[in-house]
Structures are given as structure tokens and as C-alpha cells.
Design a protein around this motif. Sequence first.
Motif, PDB file in Angstrom:
ATOM      1  N   ILE A 221     -73.390  43.985 -25.346  1.00  0.00           N
ATOM      2  CA  ILE A 221     -72.620  44.830 -26.265  1.00  0.00           C
ATOM      3  C   ILE A 221     -72.007  46.041 -25.559  1.00  0.00           C
ATOM      4  O   ILE A 221     -70.797  46.258 -25.652  1.00  0.00           O
ATOM      5  CB  ILE A 221     -73.477  45.232 -27.490  1.00  0.00           C
ATOM      6  CG1 ILE A 221     -73.737  43.982 -28.346  1.00  0.00           C
ATOM      7  CG2 ILE A 221     -72.818  46.335 -28.299  1.00  0.00           C
ATOM      8  CD1 ILE A 221     -74.780  44.179 -29.439  1.00  0.00           C
ATOM      9  N   PRO A 222     -72.792  46.853 -24.822  1.00  0.00           N
ATOM     10  CA  PRO A 222     -72.147  47.988 -24.152  1.00  0.00           C
ATOM     11  C   PRO A 222     -71.150  47.570 -23.067  1.00  0.00           C
ATOM     12  O   PRO A 222     -70.168  48.270 -22.813  1.00  0.00           O
ATOM     13  CB  PRO A 222     -73.305  48.780 -23.554  1.00  0.00           C
ATOM     14  CG  PRO A 222     -74.539  48.015 -23.788  1.00  0.00           C
ATOM     15  CD  PRO A 222     -74.245  46.882 -24.693  1.00  0.00           C
ATOM     16  N   MET A 223     -71.408  46.404 -22.437  1.00  0.00           N
ATOM     17  CA  MET A 223     -70.463  45.925 -21.414  1.00  0.00           C
ATOM     18  C   MET A 223     -69.101  45.615 -22.051  1.00  0.00           C
ATOM     19  O   MET A 223     -68.055  45.953 -21.494  1.00  0.00           O
ATOM     20  CB  MET A 223     -71.003  44.664 -20.735  1.00  0.00           C
ATOM     21  CG  MET A 223     -72.138  44.922 -19.770  1.00  0.00           C
ATOM     22  SD  MET A 223     -72.828  43.388 -19.108  1.00  0.00           S
ATOM     23  CE  MET A 223     -71.443  42.786 -18.129  1.00  0.00           C
TER      24      MET A 223
ATOM     25  N   ILE B  33     -69.098  34.995 -30.907  1.00  0.00           N
ATOM     26  CA  ILE B  33     -68.832  35.747 -32.146  1.00  0.00           C
ATOM     27  C   ILE B  33     -69.038  37.235 -31.891  1.00  0.00           C
ATOM     28  O   ILE B  33     -68.223  38.067 -32.300  1.00  0.00           O
ATOM     29  CB  ILE B  33     -69.689  35.232 -33.315  1.00  0.00           C
ATOM     30  CG1 ILE B  33     -69.133  33.877 -33.782  1.00  0.00           C
ATOM     31  CG2 ILE B  33     -69.719  36.233 -34.464  1.00  0.00           C
ATOM     32  CD1 ILE B  33     -69.970  33.171 -34.822  1.00  0.00           C
ATOM     33  N   VAL B  34     -70.123  37.586 -31.203  1.00  0.00           N
ATOM     34  CA  VAL B  34     -70.358  38.995 -30.861  1.00  0.00           C
ATOM     35  C   VAL B  34     -69.201  39.520 -30.008  1.00  0.00           C
ATOM     36  O   VAL B  34     -68.666  40.597 -30.274  1.00  0.00           O
ATOM     37  CB  VAL B  34     -71.713  39.164 -30.128  1.00  0.00           C
ATOM     38  CG1 VAL B  34     -71.827  40.546 -29.495  1.00  0.00           C
ATOM     39  CG2 VAL B  34     -72.863  38.917 -31.087  1.00  0.00           C
TER      40      VAL B  34
ATOM     41  N   PHE C 115     -73.119  47.237 -36.939  1.00  0.00           N
ATOM     42  CA  PHE C 115     -73.218  46.001 -37.725  1.00  0.00           C
ATOM     43  C   PHE C 115     -73.829  44.883 -36.885  1.00  0.00           C
ATOM     44  O   PHE C 115     -74.716  44.173 -37.347  1.00  0.00           O
ATOM     45  CB  PHE C 115     -71.830  45.579 -38.231  1.00  0.00           C
ATOM     46  CG  PHE C 115     -71.823  44.224 -38.879  1.00  0.00           C
ATOM     47  CD1 PHE C 115     -72.270  44.063 -40.180  1.00  0.00           C
ATOM     48  CD2 PHE C 115     -71.387  43.110 -38.182  1.00  0.00           C
ATOM     49  CE1 PHE C 115     -72.279  42.812 -40.782  1.00  0.00           C
ATOM     50  CE2 PHE C 115     -71.381  41.853 -38.774  1.00  0.00           C
ATOM     51  CZ  PHE C 115     -71.834  41.700 -40.072  1.00  0.00           C
ATOM     52  N   ILE C 116     -73.364  44.734 -35.662  1.00  0.00           N
ATOM     53  CA  ILE C 116     -73.867  43.661 -34.794  1.00  0.00           C
ATOM     54  C   ILE C 116     -75.349  43.868 -34.491  1.00  0.00           C
ATOM     55  O   ILE C 116     -76.148  42.945 -34.622  1.00  0.00           O
ATOM     56  CB  ILE C 116     -73.049  43.593 -33.490  1.00  0.00           C
ATOM     57  CG1 ILE C 116     -71.648  43.067 -33.789  1.00  0.00           C
ATOM     58  CG2 ILE C 116     -73.738  42.718 -32.450  1.00  0.00           C
ATOM     59  CD1 ILE C 116     -70.686  43.153 -32.619  1.00  0.00           C
ATOM     60  N   GLU C 117     -75.724  45.067 -34.125  1.00  0.00           N
ATOM     61  CA  GLU C 117     -77.109  45.324 -33.736  1.00  0.00           C
ATOM     62  C   GLU C 117     -78.079  45.248 -34.908  1.00  0.00           C
ATOM     63  O   GLU C 117     -79.203  44.816 -34.759  1.00  0.00           O
ATOM     64  CB  GLU C 117     -77.223  46.685 -33.044  1.00  0.00           C
ATOM     65  CG  GLU C 117     -76.599  46.698 -31.678  1.00  0.00           C
ATOM     66  CD  GLU C 117     -76.676  48.046 -30.991  1.00  0.00           C
ATOM     67  OE1 GLU C 117     -76.976  49.062 -31.656  1.00  0.00           O
ATOM     68  OE2 GLU C 117     -76.428  48.091 -29.776  1.00  0.00           O
ATOM     69  N   ARG C 118     -77.628  45.642 -36.089  1.00  0.00           N
ATOM     70  CA  ARG C 118     -78.553  45.716 -37.218  1.00  0.00           C
ATOM     71  C   ARG C 118     -78.430  44.557 -38.207  1.00  0.00           C
ATOM     72  O   ARG C 118     -79.417  44.185 -38.833  1.00  0.00           O
ATOM     73  CB  ARG C 118     -78.351  47.022 -37.976  1.00  0.00           C
ATOM     74  CG  ARG C 118     -78.640  48.227 -37.118  1.00  0.00           C
ATOM     75  CD  ARG C 118     -78.571  49.489 -37.972  1.00  0.00           C
ATOM     76  NE  ARG C 118     -78.605  50.677 -37.156  1.00  0.00           N
ATOM     77  CZ  ARG C 118     -79.706  51.227 -36.684  1.00  0.00           C
ATOM     78  NH1 ARG C 118     -80.855  50.670 -36.931  1.00  0.00           N
ATOM     79  NH2 ARG C 118     -79.647  52.322 -35.961  1.00  0.00           N
TER      80      ARG C 118
ATOM     81  N   LEU D 251     -76.068  41.497 -37.850  1.00  0.00           N
ATOM     82  CA  LEU D 251     -75.471  40.213 -37.490  1.00  0.00           C
ATOM     83  C   LEU D 251     -76.485  39.081 -37.525  1.00  0.00           C
ATOM     84  O   LEU D 251     -76.178  37.985 -37.978  1.00  0.00           O
ATOM     85  CB  LEU D 251     -74.801  40.286 -36.112  1.00  0.00           C
ATOM     86  CG  LEU D 251     -73.903  39.095 -35.771  1.00  0.00           C
ATOM     87  CD1 LEU D 251     -72.771  38.945 -36.777  1.00  0.00           C
ATOM     88  CD2 LEU D 251     -73.341  39.240 -34.372  1.00  0.00           C
ATOM     89  N   GLY D 252     -77.708  39.344 -37.095  1.00  0.00           N
ATOM     90  CA  GLY D 252     -78.751  38.317 -37.169  1.00  0.00           C
ATOM     91  C   GLY D 252     -78.988  37.871 -38.598  1.00  0.00           C
ATOM     92  O   GLY D 252     -79.119  36.676 -38.882  1.00  0.00           O
ATOM     93  N   LEU D 253     -79.018  38.819 -39.517  1.00  0.00           N
ATOM     94  CA  LEU D 253     -79.179  38.489 -40.930  1.00  0.00           C
ATOM     95  C   LEU D 253     -77.984  37.677 -41.437  1.00  0.00           C
ATOM     96  O   LEU D 253     -78.163  36.697 -42.169  1.00  0.00           O
ATOM     97  CB  LEU D 253     -79.337  39.777 -41.753  1.00  0.00           C
ATOM     98  CG  LEU D 253     -79.392  39.595 -43.270  1.00  0.00           C
ATOM     99  CD1 LEU D 253     -80.618  38.779 -43.670  1.00  0.00           C
ATOM    100  CD2 LEU D 253     -79.403  40.954 -43.960  1.00  0.00           C
ATOM    101  N   MET D 254     -76.784  38.065 -41.029  1.00  0.00           N
ATOM    102  CA  MET D 254     -75.583  37.332 -41.464  1.00  0.00           C
ATOM    103  C   MET D 254     -75.600  35.895 -40.930  1.00  0.00           C
ATOM    104  O   MET D 254     -75.257  34.951 -41.641  1.00  0.00           O
ATOM    105  CB  MET D 254     -74.304  38.052 -41.009  1.00  0.00           C
ATOM    106  CG  MET D 254     -74.153  39.461 -41.529  1.00  0.00           C
ATOM    107  SD  MET D 254     -74.451  39.731 -43.299  1.00  0.00           S
ATOM    108  CE  MET D 254     -73.287  38.701 -44.073  1.00  0.00           C
TER     109      MET D 254
END
Length: 192
Positions: free
Chosen positions: A42-44, A151-152, A166-169, A171-174
Motif C-alpha cells: 500500500i505505501p509503495m 484490486i488493491v 478503506f483498504i486497510e480497515r 476491504l477484507g470485509l468487502m
Amino acid sequence: MIQRLYNWTLSLAQHPHALWALACVAFVESSVFPIPPDIIMIPMIIAQPRRAWLIAGVALVASVLGGLLGYAIGALAFDTIGQPILASLGKADAMAEFSERFNDMGFWAVLVAGITPFPYKVITIMSGWTGMPLATFVATSVLARGLRFFIVAGLLWHFGAPIRDFIERRLGLMFTLALALLIGGFVLVKYL
């Protein structure tokens, strides 16, 4: 200890050889390492959005290769290496019952673990231990990990830093909800 490991993994994203670090983290996460490669990816991508697809590709290839290591651990060294890894993740008690049903749902098990926050390493080791066909394992791993990482990458490439939370918190749930809807749709079609 996990927080220090998380911080160290996150610091790798700023290293001059960050792609190699990502490849190493993605590789070992698929069989033994507790921190997912998303933390470095993600940070990259936020720092260099034009390289989003390359970064996702490196994570995909390294993760699937690491999955093959997990498969080999399950197939060749389950008692000495695989079982202690699964026990450390709190999955030892359910292994015997789960292994009986695992190969019947092998495609779905690998797909779910490859996309959702469920530890992918558990499925890689279980796939080898239960003797899942290697071709099924590899094809499903490529599909699942590809979906997850691309997707990420796509979300970060398109929306940038604001989508990070959203991705960190969430996306796994989605991913989990989308997969549940997909499976529910198949069940409905089968029984209607």
C-alpha cells in the motif's frame, strides 16, 4: 512483538530495494510470516502510483511461489513444521475434521483464503497435507491472490491515498461479503 514486526515490515516500503522486500514478505507470508504483504504494498503504490501494476505483479508471483512452499510443508513436513505453524495460529484442533472435507471444497477454500483476511498460509499448508491436486492449488492461488493484489493496486492507483483507510480497515470485509454473495447465488441457482 507483532507491532514491532508490523512497523519493521512497513518500513521496508521506503527501502531502495522495496520491490525485493515486498517479494520476500509476500513469499514468506504465504507459508509462515504473520504480516500480509498489503502492509508494504500500500505505501509503495501510494508513493509511486505509476508502478501499481508492477508492484501487484511482484506480490502475486512471490505469494504464489510462497504458497508452493506452504504446500510443500504440508505435503512433506506437516508433522515437524506444518502442524506447529497451524497450532501457533490456533488452528490445530479443527485440522482433523477440516481435512476430511477440505479437498471437496478445495477450490473455494483456496479462493476464500487468498482473497479474504483468513490466513492464506493455513490453506497452503492444508492443501499440501490433504493432497489437493497441485494444478488446482496453483490455478486458484493465482486467481485469488491476483484478485486481491490487483484490486488493491487498482483502487490505490485510481483514488490514491484517501482510499488507504478503506483498504486497510474494510476491504477484507468487502471481499468476504462479495464472496458470500457469490456462493449464496450459486446455492440459490442450484436449489431453485
